[in-house]
Design a protein around this motif. Structure first.
Motif, PDB file in Angstrom:
ATOM      1  N   GLU A  64       0.830  -1.206   0.000  1.00 30.90           N
ATOM      2  CA  GLU A  64       0.000   0.000   0.000  1.00 30.90           C
ATOM      3  C   GLU A  64       0.863   1.253   0.000  1.00 30.90           C
ATOM      4  N   HIS A  65       1.904   1.254   0.824  1.00 31.34           N
ATOM      5  CA  HIS A  65       2.715   2.459   0.934  1.00 31.34           C
ATOM      6  C   HIS A  65       3.764   2.553  -0.162  1.00 31.34           C
ATOM      7  N   LYS A  66       4.109   1.423  -0.755  1.00 28.91           N
ATOM      8  CA  LYS A  66       4.900   1.477  -1.981  1.00 28.91           C
ATOM      9  C   LYS A  66       4.123   2.220  -3.063  1.00 28.91           C
ATOM     10  N   LYS A  67       2.834   1.894  -3.184  1.00 26.35           N
ATOM     11  CA  LYS A  67       2.000   2.538  -4.210  1.00 26.35           C
ATOM     12  C   LYS A  67       1.900   4.038  -3.968  1.00 26.35           C
ATOM     13  N   MET A  68       1.847   4.454  -2.706  1.00 24.96           N
ATOM     14  CA  MET A  68       1.792   5.883  -2.387  1.00 24.96           C
ATOM     15  C   MET A  68       3.062   6.583  -2.872  1.00 24.96           C
ATOM     16  N   ILE A  69       4.206   5.943  -2.643  1.00 25.56           N
ATOM     17  CA  ILE A  69       5.471   6.537  -3.068  1.00 25.56           C
ATOM     18  C   ILE A  69       5.572   6.560  -4.588  1.00 25.56           C
ATOM     19  N   TYR A  70       5.185   5.458  -5.243  1.00 29.22           N
ATOM     20  CA  TYR A  70       5.197   5.423  -6.715  1.00 29.22           C
ATOM     21  C   TYR A  70       4.346   6.559  -7.286  1.00 29.22           C
ATOM     22  N   SER A  71       3.199   6.796  -6.664  1.00 23.79           N
ATOM     23  CA  SER A  71       2.289   7.827  -7.149  1.00 23.79           C
ATOM     24  C   SER A  71       2.932   9.211  -7.061  1.00 23.79           C
ATOM     25  N   VAL A  72       3.634   9.470  -5.958  1.00 26.58           N
ATOM     26  CA  VAL A  72       4.321  10.749  -5.799  1.00 26.58           C
ATOM     27  C   VAL A  72       5.417  10.900  -6.851  1.00 26.58           C
ATOM     28  N   VAL A  73       6.199   9.843  -7.045  1.00 27.17           N
ATOM     29  CA  VAL A  73       7.296   9.878  -8.020  1.00 27.17           C
ATOM     30  C   VAL A  73       6.749  10.104  -9.432  1.00 27.17           C
ATOM     31  N   ASP A  74       5.646   9.463  -9.770  1.00 23.97           N
ATOM     32  CA  ASP A  74       5.039   9.658 -11.095  1.00 23.97           C
ATOM     33  C   ASP A  74       4.608  11.108 -11.293  1.00 23.97           C
ATOM     34  N   GLU A  75       4.057  11.708 -10.234  1.00 27.66           N
ATOM     35  CA  GLU A  75       3.600  13.092 -10.335  1.00 27.66           C
ATOM     36  C   GLU A  75       4.783  14.046 -10.486  1.00 27.66           C
ATOM     37  N   ILE A  76       5.867  13.757  -9.780  1.00 27.86           N
ATOM     38  CA  ILE A  76       7.073  14.571  -9.918  1.00 27.86           C
ATOM     39  C   ILE A  76       7.643  14.431 -11.331  1.00 27.86           C
ATOM     40  N   GLU A  77       7.595  13.227 -11.874  1.00 23.90           N
ATOM     41  CA  GLU A  77       8.066  13.009 -13.246  1.00 23.90           C
ATOM     42  C   GLU A  77       7.220  13.817 -14.235  1.00 23.90           C
ATOM     43  N   ASN A  78       5.905  13.903 -13.995  1.00 20.87           N
ATOM     44  CA  ASN A  78       5.043  14.739 -14.835  1.00 20.87           C
ATOM     45  C   ASN A  78       5.456  16.204 -14.745  1.00 20.87           C
ATOM     46  N   MET A  79       5.768  16.659 -13.522  1.00 14.25           N
ATOM     47  CA  MET A  79       6.218  18.039 -13.339  1.00 14.25           C
ATOM     48  C   MET A  79       7.492  18.295 -14.120  1.00 14.25           C
ATOM     49  N   LEU A  80       8.427  17.352 -14.071  1.00 18.88           N
ATOM     50  CA  LEU A  80       9.708  17.539 -14.737  1.00 18.88           C
ATOM     51  C   LEU A  80       9.569  17.490 -16.263  1.00 18.88           C
ATOM     52  N   ASP A  81       8.623  16.707 -16.762  1.00 23.00           N
ATOM     53  CA  ASP A  81       8.327  16.728 -18.203  1.00 23.00           C
ATOM     54  C   ASP A  81       7.824  18.109 -18.617  1.00 23.00           C
ATOM     55  N   HIS A  82       6.944  18.666 -17.803  1.00 19.67           N
ATOM     56  CA  HIS A  82       6.417  20.004 -18.067  1.00 19.67           C
ATOM     57  C   HIS A  82       7.522  21.053 -17.944  1.00 19.67           C
ATOM     58  N   PHE A  83       8.389  20.853 -16.978  1.00 16.61           N
ATOM     59  CA  PHE A  83       9.503  21.782 -16.758  1.00 16.61           C
ATOM     60  C   PHE A  83      10.348  21.919 -18.022  1.00 16.61           C
ATOM     61  N   LYS A  84      10.716  20.791 -18.630  1.00 21.25           N
ATOM     62  CA  LYS A  84      11.564  20.841 -19.821  1.00 21.25           C
ATOM     63  C   LYS A  84      10.844  21.572 -20.957  1.00 21.25           C
TER      64      LYS A  84
ATOM     65  N   LEU B   3      11.959  14.555  -1.945  1.00 25.01           N
ATOM     66  CA  LEU B   3      10.971  14.523  -3.028  1.00 25.01           C
ATOM     67  C   LEU B   3      10.145  15.808  -3.044  1.00 25.01           C
ATOM     68  N   SER B   4       9.762  16.261  -1.855  1.00 25.33           N
ATOM     69  CA  SER B   4       8.990  17.498  -1.761  1.00 25.33           C
ATOM     70  C   SER B   4       9.798  18.685  -2.286  1.00 25.33           C
ATOM     71  N   ARG B   5      11.077  18.713  -1.977  1.00 24.83           N
ATOM     72  CA  ARG B   5      11.935  19.814  -2.444  1.00 24.83           C
ATOM     73  C   ARG B   5      12.107  19.786  -3.959  1.00 24.83           C
ATOM     74  N   ILE B   6      12.187  18.586  -4.540  1.00 20.67           N
ATOM     75  CA  ILE B   6      12.284  18.499  -6.009  1.00 20.67           C
ATOM     76  C   ILE B   6      11.054  19.148  -6.643  1.00 20.67           C
ATOM     77  N   ALA B   7       9.876  18.839  -6.102  1.00 15.49           N
ATOM     78  CA  ALA B   7       8.637  19.431  -6.628  1.00 15.49           C
ATOM     79  C   ALA B   7       8.642  20.946  -6.452  1.00 15.49           C
ATOM     80  N   ASP B   8       9.061  21.413  -5.279  1.00 18.57           N
ATOM     81  CA  ASP B   8       9.059  22.855  -4.995  1.00 18.57           C
ATOM     82  C   ASP B   8      10.024  23.609  -5.916  1.00 18.57           C
ATOM     83  N   VAL B   9      11.240  23.074  -6.062  1.00 18.09           N
ATOM     84  CA  VAL B   9      12.235  23.763  -6.887  1.00 18.09           C
ATOM     85  C   VAL B   9      11.818  23.753  -8.355  1.00 18.09           C
ATOM     86  N   THR B  10      11.241  22.639  -8.819  1.00 20.15           N
ATOM     87  CA  THR B  10      10.764  22.580 -10.208  1.00 20.15           C
ATOM     88  C   THR B  10       9.704  23.647 -10.455  1.00 20.15           C
ATOM     89  N   GLN B  11       8.790  23.798  -9.500  1.00 24.80           N
ATOM     90  CA  GLN B  11       7.770  24.840  -9.618  1.00 24.80           C
ATOM     91  C   GLN B  11       8.412  26.225  -9.621  1.00 24.80           C
TER      92      GLN B  11
END
Length: 224
Positions: free
Chosen positions: A115-135, A204-212
């Motif tokens: 269950e908590h693996k899935k929570m982490i995967y979900s966060v990582v996927d969302e960060i990857e979406n942010m980084l795709d948008h960033f580029k 992970l939270s900082r990666i999202a914040d800095v990308t934004q």
């Protein structure tokens, strides 16, 4: 395509092109995040991925070093020299944080339930979406310059940056839920493991914040 007046000024050293090249390396490093977490959370060896990310971080540092060397004082650039230097420093923080995540994983091994693996995967996927948008957003700097700041081009860039805020909010919400679970387990988790997990999640939270923040800075640059 005809070269704009700004393009002619950048022919010897094109700072925007170097920013985009640097962004490509940042995104390449981010592309390893999903596999890095999949391997780590399933007890697989991550050494090869850590080494690849470390090498990319070195490549990004080389570009940043050359950027500082060749971005000469007194030259005419479309953006202020100080703004360009601040921007590439901020952009570089993203890959620094990705490397921090990768290297931290080598310090300790934690077992999570599915269950908590899935929570982490979900966060990582969302960060990857942010980084795709960033580029994509970084590329808009050059597109806006070539369009001589055409309003419709700037509007597309603004819409994409606005969409980034939803990604960051989603990441924050998911990390908040994970954090609540983590603190509910503080009596059951070894203190060192607790601190380790907390620090990993904060990275992970900082990666999202800095990308934004990088994308917000692009908006400021283009609209100055």
């Amino acid at each position: 395509m005809a070269i704009s007046i700004w393009g002619k000024m950048f022919q010897r050293f094109n700072p925007i092109e170097e920013v985009i090249n640097h962004a490509r390396i940042v995104e390449e490093a981010s592309d390893y995040l999903p596999e890095l977490f999949e391997r780590y959370l399933n007890g697989k060896d991550i050494t090869e991925l850590v080494d690849k990310i470390d090498k990319l971080e070195d490549d990004a540092d080389d570009i940043k070093r050359n950027f500082r060397q060749y971005l000469k004082k007194g030259h005419l650039y479309r953006f202020e020299r100080a703004d360009l230097l601040d921007f590439i420093d901020m952009q570089d923080k993203i890959i620094d944080l990705i490397e921090d995540v990768a290297k931290k994983m080598t310090f300790n091994r934690i077992d999570f339930d599915e269950e908590h693996k899935k929570m982490i995967y979900s966060v990582v996927d969302e960060i990857e979406n942010m980084l795709d948008h960033f580029k994509k957003t970084v590329k808009y700097i050059n597109i806006v310059l070539e369009s001589d700041f055409a309003k419709n081009t700037v509007k597309i860039e603004e819409d994409d940056i606005a969409e980034m805020k939803w990604f960051e909010k989603d990441v924050d919400n998911k990390l908040f839920e994970f954090g609540k679970w983590l603190y509910s387990q503080k009596e059951n988790i070894h203190p060192i493991d607790f601190i380790f997990i907390r620090e990993l999640v904060l990275l992970l939270s900082r990666i999202a914040d800095v990308t934004q923040n990088v994308c917000d800075r692009i908006h400021i640059l283009i609209n100055e």
